[in-house]
Every structure is written in structure tokens, then in C-alpha cells.
Scaffold this motif. Structure first.
Motif, PDB file in Angstrom:
ATOM      1  N   ALA A  84       0.834  -1.208   0.000  1.00  0.00           N
ATOM      2  CA  ALA A  84       0.000   0.000   0.000  1.00  0.00           C
ATOM      3  C   ALA A  84       0.866   1.255   0.000  1.00  0.00           C
ATOM      4  O   ALA A  84       0.576   2.229  -0.711  1.00  0.00           O
ATOM      5  N   SER A  85       1.957   1.237   0.765  1.00  0.00           N
ATOM      6  CA  SER A  85       2.872   2.388   0.802  1.00  0.00           C
ATOM      7  C   SER A  85       3.547   2.583  -0.546  1.00  0.00           C
ATOM      8  O   SER A  85       3.734   3.716  -1.010  1.00  0.00           O
ATOM      9  N   SER A  86       3.931   1.472  -1.182  1.00  0.00           N
ATOM     10  CA  SER A  86       4.565   1.553  -2.507  1.00  0.00           C
ATOM     11  C   SER A  86       3.620   2.171  -3.532  1.00  0.00           C
ATOM     12  O   SER A  86       4.010   3.060  -4.305  1.00  0.00           O
ATOM     13  N   GLN A  87       2.381   1.724  -3.521  1.00  0.00           N
ATOM     14  CA  GLN A  87       1.404   2.262  -4.467  1.00  0.00           C
ATOM     15  C   GLN A  87       1.110   3.731  -4.195  1.00  0.00           C
ATOM     16  O   GLN A  87       0.938   4.529  -5.126  1.00  0.00           O
ATOM     17  N   LEU A  88       1.097   4.102  -2.916  1.00  0.00           N
ATOM     18  CA  LEU A  88       0.864   5.499  -2.557  1.00  0.00           C
ATOM     19  C   LEU A  88       2.000   6.389  -3.064  1.00  0.00           C
ATOM     20  O   LEU A  88       1.753   7.479  -3.593  1.00  0.00           O
ATOM     21  N   LEU A  89       3.222   5.908  -2.925  1.00  0.00           N
ATOM     22  CA  LEU A  89       4.368   6.679  -3.415  1.00  0.00           C
ATOM     23  C   LEU A  89       4.331   6.823  -4.935  1.00  0.00           C
ATOM     24  O   LEU A  89       4.641   7.884  -5.492  1.00  0.00           O
ATOM     25  N   SER A  92       1.688   9.328  -5.958  1.00  0.00           N
ATOM     26  CA  SER A  92       1.942  10.705  -5.540  1.00  0.00           C
ATOM     27  C   SER A  92       3.165  11.320  -6.212  1.00  0.00           C
ATOM     28  O   SER A  92       3.515  12.459  -5.904  1.00  0.00           O
ATOM     29  N   SER A  93       3.810  10.575  -7.113  1.00  0.00           N
ATOM     30  CA  SER A  93       4.976  11.118  -7.819  1.00  0.00           C
ATOM     31  C   SER A  93       4.540  12.266  -8.716  1.00  0.00           C
ATOM     32  O   SER A  93       3.493  12.185  -9.383  1.00  0.00           O
ATOM     33  N   PRO A  94       5.326  13.358  -8.778  1.00  0.00           N
ATOM     34  CA  PRO A  94       4.975  14.491  -9.650  1.00  0.00           C
ATOM     35  C   PRO A  94       4.893  14.074 -11.109  1.00  0.00           C
ATOM     36  O   PRO A  94       5.570  13.144 -11.548  1.00  0.00           O
ATOM     37  N   VAL A  95       4.028  14.752 -11.855  1.00  0.00           N
ATOM     38  CA  VAL A  95       3.864  14.458 -13.277  1.00  0.00           C
ATOM     39  C   VAL A  95       5.185  14.698 -14.005  1.00  0.00           C
ATOM     40  O   VAL A  95       5.853  15.705 -13.801  1.00  0.00           O
ATOM     41  N   GLY A  96       5.563  13.769 -14.840  1.00  0.00           N
ATOM     42  CA  GLY A  96       6.801  13.898 -15.601  1.00  0.00           C
ATOM     43  C   GLY A  96       7.994  13.255 -14.928  1.00  0.00           C
ATOM     44  O   GLY A  96       9.021  13.055 -15.555  1.00  0.00           O
ATOM     45  N   GLN A  97       7.867  12.937 -13.618  1.00  0.00           N
ATOM     46  CA  GLN A  97       8.977  12.290 -12.923  1.00  0.00           C
ATOM     47  C   GLN A  97       8.957  10.797 -13.222  1.00  0.00           C
ATOM     48  O   GLN A  97       7.915  10.200 -13.447  1.00  0.00           O
ATOM     49  N   SER A  98      10.139  10.191 -13.220  1.00  0.00           N
ATOM     50  CA  SER A  98      10.247   8.760 -13.498  1.00  0.00           C
ATOM     51  C   SER A  98       9.401   7.970 -12.509  1.00  0.00           C
ATOM     52  O   SER A  98       9.480   8.208 -11.301  1.00  0.00           O
ATOM     53  N   LEU A 103      12.306   4.070  -3.455  1.00  0.00           N
ATOM     54  CA  LEU A 103      11.661   3.595  -2.238  1.00  0.00           C
ATOM     55  C   LEU A 103      10.397   2.809  -2.560  1.00  0.00           C
ATOM     56  O   LEU A 103      10.123   1.757  -1.948  1.00  0.00           O
ATOM     57  N   ALA A 104       9.640   3.275  -3.548  1.00  0.00           N
ATOM     58  CA  ALA A 104       8.429   2.559  -3.948  1.00  0.00           C
ATOM     59  C   ALA A 104       8.779   1.180  -4.490  1.00  0.00           C
ATOM     60  O   ALA A 104       8.113   0.178  -4.176  1.00  0.00           O
ATOM     61  N   SER A 105       9.835   1.124  -5.301  1.00  0.00           N
ATOM     62  CA  SER A 105      10.273  -0.157  -5.852  1.00  0.00           C
ATOM     63  C   SER A 105      10.751  -1.090  -4.752  1.00  0.00           C
ATOM     64  O   SER A 105      10.436  -2.285  -4.750  1.00  0.00           O
ATOM     65  N   ALA A 106      11.505  -0.537  -3.793  1.00  0.00           N
ATOM     66  CA  ALA A 106      12.011  -1.355  -2.694  1.00  0.00           C
ATOM     67  C   ALA A 106      10.869  -1.893  -1.842  1.00  0.00           C
ATOM     68  O   ALA A 106      10.868  -3.064  -1.439  1.00  0.00           O
ATOM     69  N   LEU A 107       9.884  -1.052  -1.561  1.00  0.00           N
ATOM     70  CA  LEU A 107       8.744  -1.489  -0.751  1.00  0.00           C
ATOM     71  C   LEU A 107       7.936  -2.577  -1.457  1.00  0.00           C
ATOM     72  O   LEU A 107       7.428  -3.507  -0.816  1.00  0.00           O
ATOM     73  N   GLU A 108       7.828  -2.447  -2.779  1.00  0.00           N
ATOM     74  CA  GLU A 108       7.092  -3.470  -3.530  1.00  0.00           C
ATOM     75  C   GLU A 108       7.811  -4.812  -3.462  1.00  0.00           C
ATOM     76  O   GLU A 108       7.192  -5.859  -3.235  1.00  0.00           O
ATOM     77  N   ILE A 249      17.956  -4.430  -2.550  1.00  0.00           N
ATOM     78  CA  ILE A 249      17.718  -3.223  -1.751  1.00  0.00           C
ATOM     79  C   ILE A 249      19.019  -2.457  -1.545  1.00  0.00           C
ATOM     80  O   ILE A 249      19.052  -1.220  -1.622  1.00  0.00           O
ATOM     81  N   ASP A 250      20.104  -3.190  -1.289  1.00  0.00           N
ATOM     82  CA  ASP A 250      21.409  -2.531  -1.109  1.00  0.00           C
ATOM     83  C   ASP A 250      21.809  -1.755  -2.355  1.00  0.00           C
ATOM     84  O   ASP A 250      22.321  -0.626  -2.272  1.00  0.00           O
ATOM     85  N   GLN A 251      21.582  -2.354  -3.526  1.00  0.00           N
ATOM     86  CA  GLN A 251      21.954  -1.683  -4.773  1.00  0.00           C
ATOM     87  C   GLN A 251      21.101  -0.443  -5.013  1.00  0.00           C
ATOM     88  O   GLN A 251      21.605   0.594  -5.467  1.00  0.00           O
ATOM     89  N   LEU A 252      19.806  -0.541  -4.679  1.00  0.00           N
ATOM     90  CA  LEU A 252      18.951   0.643  -4.796  1.00  0.00           C
ATOM     91  C   LEU A 252      19.461   1.771  -3.893  1.00  0.00           C
ATOM     92  O   LEU A 252      19.482   2.937  -4.289  1.00  0.00           O
ATOM     93  N   GLN A 253      19.868   1.408  -2.721  1.00  0.00           N
ATOM     94  CA  GLN A 253      20.355   2.406  -1.769  1.00  0.00           C
ATOM     95  C   GLN A 253      21.651   3.042  -2.263  1.00  0.00           C
ATOM     96  O   GLN A 253      21.837   4.263  -2.172  1.00  0.00           O
ATOM     97  N   VAL A 254      22.562   2.224  -2.816  1.00  0.00           N
ATOM     98  CA  VAL A 254      23.833   2.747  -3.354  1.00  0.00           C
ATOM     99  C   VAL A 254      23.575   3.672  -4.544  1.00  0.00           C
ATOM    100  O   VAL A 254      24.154   4.765  -4.647  1.00  0.00           O
ATOM    101  N   ASP A 255      22.690   3.247  -5.439  1.00  0.00           N
ATOM    102  CA  ASP A 255      22.382   4.070  -6.618  1.00  0.00           C
ATOM    103  C   ASP A 255      21.747   5.396  -6.212  1.00  0.00           C
ATOM    104  O   ASP A 255      22.066   6.450  -6.771  1.00  0.00           O
ATOM    105  N   GLN A 256      20.847   5.348  -5.243  1.00  0.00           N
ATOM    106  CA  GLN A 256      20.189   6.576  -4.814  1.00  0.00           C
ATOM    107  C   GLN A 256      21.182   7.532  -4.142  1.00  0.00           C
ATOM    108  O   GLN A 256      21.126   8.750  -4.346  1.00  0.00           O
TER     109      GLN A 256
END
Length: 267
Positions: A84-89, A92-98, A103-108, A249-256
């Protein structure tokens, strides 16, 4: 003669029987409970609105829910909250943003992993119920119950012996004789005490035999081995699921972090 104490059957049945209760680690959640209740009521109202006879109305009341209830485990609850948190994120992403919000991907991914862990826990519980609890309850209801009854018989026999001796001492004291002088007892009184002593010794020997049988039977250890095997399988699967998730998750964190540093340097 010493007797090995046997714990009452209720000391372990209650704890292990929790594996028969799906929600034993599920936190009370009034909101989810009301959601489930609302879904059930909605189903009933929908069916009743389509009923055209008393028989169909009765069938609507007894019909099972159209949707399968959500599993009541802590892991499934975490999975639902994470998804639910992933879907909410994402929404709520701004229009035009990837849309690939880290975080949404990690939560999913975490939600999917927790659901798998929850399913593994349910599989563990099923194995424990079928391979451990059934056999263990049989043992508890037979051998240990017999041992408990034998122990009580010994206790009752000892109380009867002590009561008989006390009565005979009181009779001696009432006659003005030394109550501790067994030689002052009549032949009949000594015979009665000896009979009670023989009965006590017999009960002790019988109890020891019953309890030895309890200790010698291999069933409890076999049941315990099945319990450990089910738990081991569950923890092994949980480890594998989370071990597969952790590098992602570690790779997502490093990339971010790298993207964050680049944005700060460019600013």
C-alpha cells in the motif's frame, strides 16, 4: 522410593496448540477487521438483493464470502502495508517524474518477499499440526496422563498411610502410652499399618513402571524431531527469500546515494 515428577498435561498443550491458530503473531488491527466485516456485509446485501424467494434469501445468508480472507499473519500484514505504501508513493509522484521511485520499488519487492515468508510460515504451521501436534497430543493424552494418575495414586496411598499411623498414635496417647512406641501397638494395629505400607510400596513400584514407559517410548522424540524439521525448513526459506532481496535493496540504496551526491555537486 523417589518418583520422577511429571508435569501436568496442560503445561505444554496450550503453548504448542498456538500453531493451530493462524493469527498467533498477528497484531490486533481494528481497521482491517472492520474492512473484512464491511466486505462480508456488502457480499450478503448484494446476494440478498438478487434473491427472489425465501430459499434464495436463506442461501444468501449462509453463502461463503466471495473473496478469500487475507491470511492473518504478521508477515502478510507487513506485506499489505508495504505494498500500500509503494502504491501510494507511485501515485503521488509528480507528473513527468520517473515512475521508478527507488523507495516505492524497494517497498514493492519487500512486500512480495514478506508475503513469501508468510506463506512459508503457514506451510510450517501445517506441517507442525499434521506431523507434530497430532502425535504429541496422543502421547500427552495416554502415557503422561497414565503417569499423572499413577503419581496421584502414590500420593493418596501415602496420605492414607500417614493418616492410619496418626490415628494409632492418638489411640496410644489416649491410653496414656508413648505414641512413638510402636511396640505398644496391638497386633491388629500393626497389621493394619503394614498393609497400608505394602499398598504404598506397591503403588510406588507401579508408578515407577508407568513413568519408565513414558521415558522409554520413542514417540515424543520423533514428534519433536518433526517439529524442529518444520521450523528449520521455515527459517531456511525465510533466509533464502531475504538473502535474495537484500542485494537488490542494497543496490537501490547505493544508486540513490550516488544520484543524491551528483545532484548536490551539480547544484
Amino acid at each position: 522410593m523417589p518418583i520422577i515428577p511429571v508435569a501436568g498435561p496442560s503445561t505444554t498443550r496450550g503453548e504448542w496448540s498456538q500453531y493451530s491458530n493462524e493469527a498467533y503473531d498477528y497484531p490486533p488491527n481494528i481497521r482491517e477487521s472492520f474492512t473484512d466485516l464491511g466486505r462480508s456485509i456488502t457480499d450478503k446485501v448484494s446476494l440478498l438483493s438478487k434473491a427472489s424467494s425465501p430459499a434464495e434469501a436463506q442461501a444468501a445468508f449462509t453463502a461463503p464470502p466471495s473473496a478469500k480472507p487475507q491470511p492473518k499473519t504478521f508477515n502478510h500484514a507487513i506485506a499489505r502495508a508495504s505494498l500500500a505504501s509503494s502504491q501510494l508513493l507511485q501515485h503521488s509522484s509528480p507528473v513527468g517524474q520517473s515512475p521508478e521511485d527507488p523507495l516505492a520499488s524497494a517497498l514493492e519487492k519487500y512486500a512480495l518477499a514478506e508475503e513469501k515468508v508468510g506463506e512459508a510460515r503457514l506451510a510450517q504451521d501445517h506441517q507442525i499440526q499434521s506431523r507434530f501436534l497430532t502425535g504429541w497430543k496422543t502421547t500427552m493424552n495416554t502415557n503422561i496422563d497414565f503417569a499423572t494418575k499413577a503419581r496421584r495414586s502414590v500420593e493418596n496411598s501415602r496420605l492414607t498411610l500417614d493418616a492410619t499411623k496418626a490415628t494409632k498414635r492418638s489411640q496410644l496417647q489416649a491410653k496414656g502410652l508413648n505414641p512413638d512406641d510402636e511396640s505398644a501397638l496391638s497386633e491388629e494395629a500393626r497389621a493394619e499399618i503394614e498393609a497400608k505400607e505394602d499398598e504404598f510400596v506397591s503403588q510406588v513400584e507401579e508408578a515407577q513402571g508407568v513413568m519408565k514407559n513414558v521415558l522409554d517410548t520413542p514417540e515424543p522424540l520423533r514428534n519433536l524431531a518433526d517439529l524442529i524439521a518444520a521450523q528449520l525448513e521455515y527459517h531456511k526459506k525465510s533466509y533464502e527469500i531475504l538473502s535474495e532481496l537484500a542485494p537488490y535493496i542494497d543496490q537501490l540504496q547505493v544508486d540513490q546515494e550516488a544520484q543524491y551526491r551528483q545532484s548536490r555537486e551539480g547544484a
